[in-house]
Design an enzyme around this catalytic site. Structure first.
Site, short mmCIF file in Angstrom:
data_model
loop_
_atom_site.label_atom_id
_atom_site.label_comp_id
_atom_site.label_asym_id
_atom_site.label_seq_id
_atom_site.Cartn_x
_atom_site.Cartn_y
_atom_site.Cartn_z
N HIS A 219 -3.68 7.05 2.14
CA HIS A 219 -3.75 5.55 1.38
C HIS A 219 -5.38 5.25 1.93
O HIS A 219 -5.74 5.69 3.11
CB HIS A 219 -2.70 4.57 1.76
CG HIS A 219 -3.45 3.31 1.73
ND1 HIS A 219 -3.55 2.76 0.50
CD2 HIS A 219 -3.26 2.10 2.69
CE1 HIS A 219 -3.87 1.41 0.52
NE2 HIS A 219 -3.90 1.20 1.99
N ASN B 54 -10.19 -0.44 -1.15
CA ASN B 54 -8.68 -0.62 -1.14
C ASN B 54 -8.11 -1.20 -2.20
O ASN B 54 -7.92 -2.41 -2.43
CB ASN B 54 -7.99 -1.23 0.24
CG ASN B 54 -6.67 -1.19 0.36
OD1 ASN B 54 -5.97 -0.89 -0.40
ND2 ASN B 54 -6.16 -1.46 1.54
N CYS C 33 0.84 -1.25 0.13
CA CYS C 33 -0.05 -0.22 -0.03
C CYS C 33 0.76 1.25 -0.06
O CYS C 33 0.45 2.29 -0.27
CB CYS C 33 -0.97 0.09 1.30
SG CYS C 33 -1.91 -1.60 1.46
O1 UT7 Z 1 -4.03 -1.37 3.34
C1 UT7 Z 1 -3.43 -2.34 3.74
C2 UT7 Z 1 -3.27 -2.26 5.31
N1 UT7 Z 1 -4.56 -2.70 5.90
C3 UT7 Z 1 -5.23 -1.94 6.61
O2 UT7 Z 1 -4.99 -1.12 6.89
C4 UT7 Z 1 -6.58 -2.81 7.34
C5 UT7 Z 1 -6.65 -2.68 8.63
N2 UT7 Z 1 -7.70 -3.15 9.25
C6 UT7 Z 1 -9.08 -3.05 8.99
O3 UT7 Z 1 -9.32 -2.06 8.35
C7 UT7 Z 1 -9.75 -3.66 10.04
O4 UT7 Z 1 -9.40 -4.49 10.96
C8 UT7 Z 1 -10.93 -4.66 9.28
C9 UT7 Z 1 -12.10 -3.81 8.68
C10 UT7 Z 1 -10.23 -5.55 8.58
C11 UT7 Z 1 -11.93 -5.30 10.26
O5 UT7 Z 1 -12.59 -4.46 11.24
P1 UT7 Z 1 -12.61 -4.50 12.71
O6 UT7 Z 1 -13.14 -3.63 13.51
O7 UT7 Z 1 -10.97 -4.83 13.12
O8 UT7 Z 1 -13.39 -5.97 13.10
P2 UT7 Z 1 -12.69 -7.32 13.66
O9 UT7 Z 1 -11.69 -7.91 12.83
O10 UT7 Z 1 -12.07 -6.93 15.09
O11 UT7 Z 1 -13.92 -8.03 13.78
C12 UT7 Z 1 -15.18 -7.60 14.53
C13 UT7 Z 1 -16.30 -8.60 14.46
C14 UT7 Z 1 -15.84 -10.29 14.45
O12 UT7 Z 1 -16.90 -10.94 15.16
P3 UT7 Z 1 -16.86 -11.26 16.73
O13 UT7 Z 1 -15.58 -11.98 17.03
O14 UT7 Z 1 -16.91 -9.77 17.38
O15 UT7 Z 1 -18.22 -11.89 16.93
C15 UT7 Z 1 -15.72 -10.79 13.14
O16 UT7 Z 1 -15.77 -12.00 13.12
O17 UT7 Z 1 -16.82 -8.36 12.94
C16 UT7 Z 1 -16.57 -9.93 12.49
N3 UT7 Z 1 -16.64 -9.46 10.93
C17 UT7 Z 1 -17.56 -9.46 10.11
N4 UT7 Z 1 -18.76 -9.28 10.32
C18 UT7 Z 1 -19.39 -9.02 9.34
C19 UT7 Z 1 -15.37 -9.72 10.29
N5 UT7 Z 1 -15.51 -9.45 9.01
C20 UT7 Z 1 -16.71 -9.44 8.97
C21 UT7 Z 1 -17.77 -8.99 7.96
N6 UT7 Z 1 -19.18 -8.85 7.99
N7 UT7 Z 1 -17.16 -8.81 6.53
#
Ligand code: UT7
Length: 329
Positions: free
Chosen positions: A256, A286, A116
């Site tokens: 980004h 992204n 990125c």
């Molecule tokens: O560009 C390269 C660098 N990358 C980045 O900068 C990405 C950085 N990370 C992020 O943007 C975020 O971490 C994500 C968008 C990938 C994920 O968001 P989050 O707020 O960190 O969610 P999480 O992984 O903590 O998941 C929260 C909950 C989980 O459920 P439980 O365990 O709380 O019951 C996940 O299983 O959301 C669930 N979850 C989803 N739910 C609905 C994960 N993905 C999804 C989804 N739809 N697509």
């Protein structure tokens, strides 16, 4: 003689036609529009459909449009730096393939792998060839066909990424416009949180790697998020401090596009209001290497000569960095 700066003299972008909406993703994995929108800011992303098409098929229209805008021929390009993590093939470099496709017969080129942060690394690298006087026209191309390395059964990654490519031309400027400063950083220990497990020399492709989906992006989202929020905001603040820039001095933050929450945190840290932040994550998601040049392309008409732009990125590697530049046209 006045110092030579490397200035962007033309930008262009290209995104494929197919729109993958949050609604369509709801039919593919267990997710919903509300979750995706509130956690990331993404509504839709573009996908390059069709057999046998690679990232250079995104780059060709972007670059041809750029050359037309600038009114120059491909044979005038000295160097092509192609920033991508989804090259057409492991070798030869996509820079070479692109040069052949567009007829850049006098250019040499190479691919740059910084995920990125690729466009920022590419601009900073390309600038060296301009500032040294070695080259007059350096093309920095940055984009990805992310759909080629996404597992569309993994809801954590498939909702984030899209396909797209941008390009910028660097030329010498002796009037004080162009790239003024850059800060580039990397930390390979971040590999564990964001990588592609198979397909390299350590774990070549096999039936087992394909069956296990190891050619797709692996990301521990939360861990990457924490590093991204801190490092992208820190590096943007650092380049402002280093160049005595106040929030008022900054005309545009060009961040980004990984997550709207990371962008907001960076803007807050810099003290820059949302009216000065370029954002198109809702349309394209992204696109990895493509995000920053796609923003410049879409905002080109709003930019004025002399505007102070701060570019900032964080991504796989880990890599991160910032560029301060004065818009040259
Ligand atoms: O560009 C390269 C660098 N990358 C980045 O900068 C990405 C950085 N990370 C992020 O943007 C975020 O971490 C994500 C968008 C990938 C994920 O968001 P989050 O707020 O960190 O969610 P999480 O992984 O903590 O998941 C929260 C909950 C989980 O459920 P439980 O365990 O709380 O019951 C996940 O299983 O959301 C669930 N979850 C989803 N739910 C609905 C994960 N993905 C999804 C989804 N739809 N697509």
């Amino acid at each position: 003689m006045s110092k030579i700066h490397a200035a962007i003299t033309a930008v262009n972008g290209y995104v494929p036609d197919y729109i993958l909406t949050n609604q369509e993703l709801e039919t593919m994995v267990d997710t919903n529009d509300e979750w995706i929108t509130s956690r990331t800011g993404i509504k839709e992303r573009r996908i390059l459909k069709g057999e046998g098409l690679g990232v250079t098929d995104l780059a060709v229209p972007a670059v041809e449009g750029l050359l037309k805008k600038r009114g120059i021929g491909a044979e005038e390009i000295d160097l092509i730096i192609f920033c991508t993590i989804t090259p057409d093939m492991p070798f030869p470099a996509s820079a070479n393939i692109l040069a052949d496709k567009i007829g850049a017969k006098n250019a040499w080129g190479y691919d740059l792998v910084a995920a990125c942060s690729g466009f920022i690394f590419g601009l900073a690298t390309g600038a060296q060839f301009i500032e040294s006087g070695k080259h007059k026209k350096v093309l920095v191309v940055a984009g990805d066909k992310m759909s080629s390395i996404i597992n569309y059964e993994d809801r954590v990654t498939c909702i984030i990424f899209g396909d797209g490519c941008g390009a910028a031309l660097l030329e010498p400027n002796v009037d004080g416009y162009g790239i003024i400063d850059s800060i580039l950083k990397s930390d390979g220990s971040g590999k564990v949180f964001l990588h592609q497990k198979a397909g390299g020399s350590m774990r070549p492709a096999s039936h087992a790697t394909v069956d296990a989906n190891e050619h797709a992006v692996f990301q521990e989202g939360q861990a990457v998020f924490k590093f991204a929020v801190t490092n992208m905001a820190d590096v943007a603040a650092e380049i402002m401090e280093k160049n005595d820039l106040t929030a008022e001095d900054v005309d545009w933050l060009v961040p980004h596009q990984a997550n709207k929450r990371i962008i907001d945190a960076t803007a807050n840290r810099m003290g820059v209001g949302s009216d000065k932040v370029m954002i198109n994550i809702e349309k394209y998601g992204n696109t990895t290497n493509g995000t920053i040049p796609l923003l410049l392309w879409e905002w080109e008409n709003k930019l004025k000569k002399g505007d102070n732009l701060v570019l900032a990125a964080f991504g796989g590697g880990f890599t991160w960095g910032s560029i301060y530049l004065k818009w040259a046209y």
